[in-house]
Motif scaffolding. Structure first.
Motif, PDB file in Angstrom:
ATOM      1  N   UNK A   4      -2.959 -28.533  62.490  1.00 15.20           N
ATOM      2  CA  UNK A   4      -4.041 -28.506  63.460  1.00 15.20           C
ATOM      3  C   UNK A   4      -5.381 -28.341  62.758  1.00 15.20           C
ATOM      4  N   UNK A   5      -6.414 -28.124  63.535  1.00 17.22           N
ATOM      5  CA  UNK A   5      -7.755 -27.947  63.002  1.00 17.22           C
ATOM      6  C   UNK A   5      -7.973 -26.453  62.751  1.00 17.22           C
ATOM      7  N   UNK A   6      -8.282 -26.098  61.515  1.00 15.55           N
ATOM      8  CA  UNK A   6      -8.552 -24.708  61.158  1.00 15.55           C
ATOM      9  C   UNK A   6     -10.053 -24.473  61.311  1.00 15.55           C
ATOM     10  N   UNK A   7     -10.405 -23.584  62.238  1.00 14.12           N
ATOM     11  CA  UNK A   7     -11.800 -23.240  62.492  1.00 14.12           C
ATOM     12  C   UNK A   7     -12.072 -21.906  61.795  1.00 14.12           C
ATOM     13  N   UNK A   8     -13.061 -21.899  60.910  1.00 10.96           N
ATOM     14  CA  UNK A   8     -13.478 -20.681  60.228  1.00 10.96           C
ATOM     15  C   UNK A   8     -14.780 -20.231  60.856  1.00 10.96           C
ATOM     16  N   UNK A   9     -14.892 -18.934  61.140  1.00 11.34           N
ATOM     17  CA  UNK A   9     -16.097 -18.422  61.783  1.00 11.34           C
ATOM     18  C   UNK A   9     -16.270 -16.953  61.458  1.00 11.34           C
ATOM     19  N   UNK A  10     -17.431 -16.417  61.811  1.00 12.51           N
ATOM     20  CA  UNK A  10     -17.732 -15.011  61.591  1.00 12.51           C
ATOM     21  C   UNK A  10     -17.822 -14.297  62.928  1.00 12.51           C
ATOM     22  N   UNK A  11     -17.046 -13.215  63.072  1.00 13.00           N
ATOM     23  CA  UNK A  11     -17.069 -12.405  64.284  1.00 13.00           C
ATOM     24  C   UNK A  11     -18.411 -11.686  64.376  1.00 13.00           C
ATOM     25  N   UNK A  12     -18.711 -11.174  65.541  1.00 20.10           N
ATOM     26  CA  UNK A  12     -19.931 -10.401  65.753  1.00 20.10           C
ATOM     27  C   UNK A  12     -19.958  -9.164  64.857  1.00 20.10           C
ATOM     28  N   UNK A  13     -18.789  -8.652  64.440  1.00 22.19           N
ATOM     29  CA  UNK A  13     -18.737  -7.473  63.570  1.00 22.19           C
ATOM     30  C   UNK A  13     -18.982  -7.829  62.108  1.00 22.19           C
ATOM     31  N   UNK A  14     -19.055  -9.137  61.801  1.00 21.39           N
ATOM     32  CA  UNK A  14     -19.300  -9.586  60.436  1.00 21.39           C
ATOM     33  C   UNK A  14     -18.059 -10.011  59.680  1.00 21.39           C
TER      34      UNK A  14
ATOM     35  N   UNK B 295     -13.108 -14.821  60.135  1.00 23.10           N
ATOM     36  CA  UNK B 295     -11.923 -15.053  60.958  1.00 23.10           C
ATOM     37  C   UNK B 295     -11.557 -16.534  60.909  1.00 23.10           C
ATOM     38  N   UNK B 296     -10.299 -16.855  61.237  1.00 19.37           N
ATOM     39  CA  UNK B 296      -9.862 -18.244  61.368  1.00 19.37           C
ATOM     40  C   UNK B 296      -9.034 -18.397  62.629  1.00 19.37           C
ATOM     41  N   UNK B 297      -8.991 -19.630  63.123  1.00 18.97           N
ATOM     42  CA  UNK B 297      -8.209 -19.969  64.298  1.00 18.97           C
ATOM     43  C   UNK B 297      -7.731 -21.405  64.137  1.00 18.97           C
ATOM     44  N   UNK B 298      -6.481 -21.690  64.495  1.00 14.36           N
ATOM     45  CA  UNK B 298      -5.952 -23.049  64.434  1.00 14.36           C
ATOM     46  C   UNK B 298      -5.939 -23.609  65.846  1.00 14.36           C
ATOM     47  N   UNK B 299      -6.481 -24.809  65.996  1.00 18.06           N
ATOM     48  CA  UNK B 299      -6.566 -25.445  67.301  1.00 18.06           C
ATOM     49  C   UNK B 299      -6.258 -26.938  67.163  1.00 18.06           C
TER      50      UNK B 299
ATOM     51  N   UNK C  97     -21.815 -19.484  64.842  1.00 18.04           N
ATOM     52  CA  UNK C  97     -20.972 -18.581  64.068  1.00 18.04           C
ATOM     53  C   UNK C  97     -19.887 -19.312  63.284  1.00 18.04           C
ATOM     54  N   UNK C  98     -19.704 -20.609  63.562  1.00 16.74           N
ATOM     55  CA  UNK C  98     -18.682 -21.408  62.872  1.00 16.74           C
ATOM     56  C   UNK C  98     -19.169 -21.714  61.459  1.00 16.74           C
ATOM     57  N   UNK C  99     -18.322 -21.425  60.474  1.00 13.50           N
ATOM     58  CA  UNK C  99     -18.691 -21.643  59.075  1.00 13.50           C
ATOM     59  C   UNK C  99     -17.920 -22.784  58.425  1.00 13.50           C
ATOM     60  N   UNK C 100     -16.853 -23.273  59.096  1.00 13.47           N
ATOM     61  CA  UNK C 100     -16.098 -24.370  58.517  1.00 13.47           C
ATOM     62  C   UNK C 100     -15.041 -24.910  59.453  1.00 13.47           C
ATOM     63  N   UNK C 101     -14.703 -26.182  59.260  1.00 13.03           N
ATOM     64  CA  UNK C 101     -13.646 -26.869  60.001  1.00 13.03           C
ATOM     65  C   UNK C 101     -12.814 -27.646  58.993  1.00 13.03           C
ATOM     66  N   UNK C 102     -11.492 -27.497  59.046  1.00 14.32           N
ATOM     67  CA  UNK C 102     -10.608 -28.220  58.145  1.00 14.32           C
ATOM     68  C   UNK C 102      -9.470 -28.819  58.960  1.00 14.32           C
TER      69      UNK C 102
END
Length: 60
Positions: A29-39, A42-46, A19-24
């Motif tokens: 921090x590392x920005x993780x781009x992904x698609x939720x199960x609902x479509x 979303x992004x998350x910083x880790x 489901x991960x579509x990108x990492x920057x």
């Protein structure tokens, strides 16, 4: 795999690598781009530079 609370559907879901579509890598921090199960996109910083969130305990 990690868990995420979706801002679109409001559900807490497990996110799989497929489901991960990108990492920057940024100064914040590392920005993780992904698609939720609902479509929803979303992004998350880790990573070390990311602000740490409090630990949560998952129910078994």
């Amino acid at each position: 795999m990690f868990d995420h609370h979706c801002t679109a559907c409001g559900k807490r879901e497990l996110i799989f690598p497929s489901q991960v579509t990108g990492l920057t890598n940024t100064d914040h921090g590392i920005v993780v781009e992904f698609e939720c199960w609902c479509g929803s996109a979303q992004t998350m910083v880790t990573g070390r530079a990311a602000e740490r969130r409090p630990q949560t305990t998952l129910a078994a």
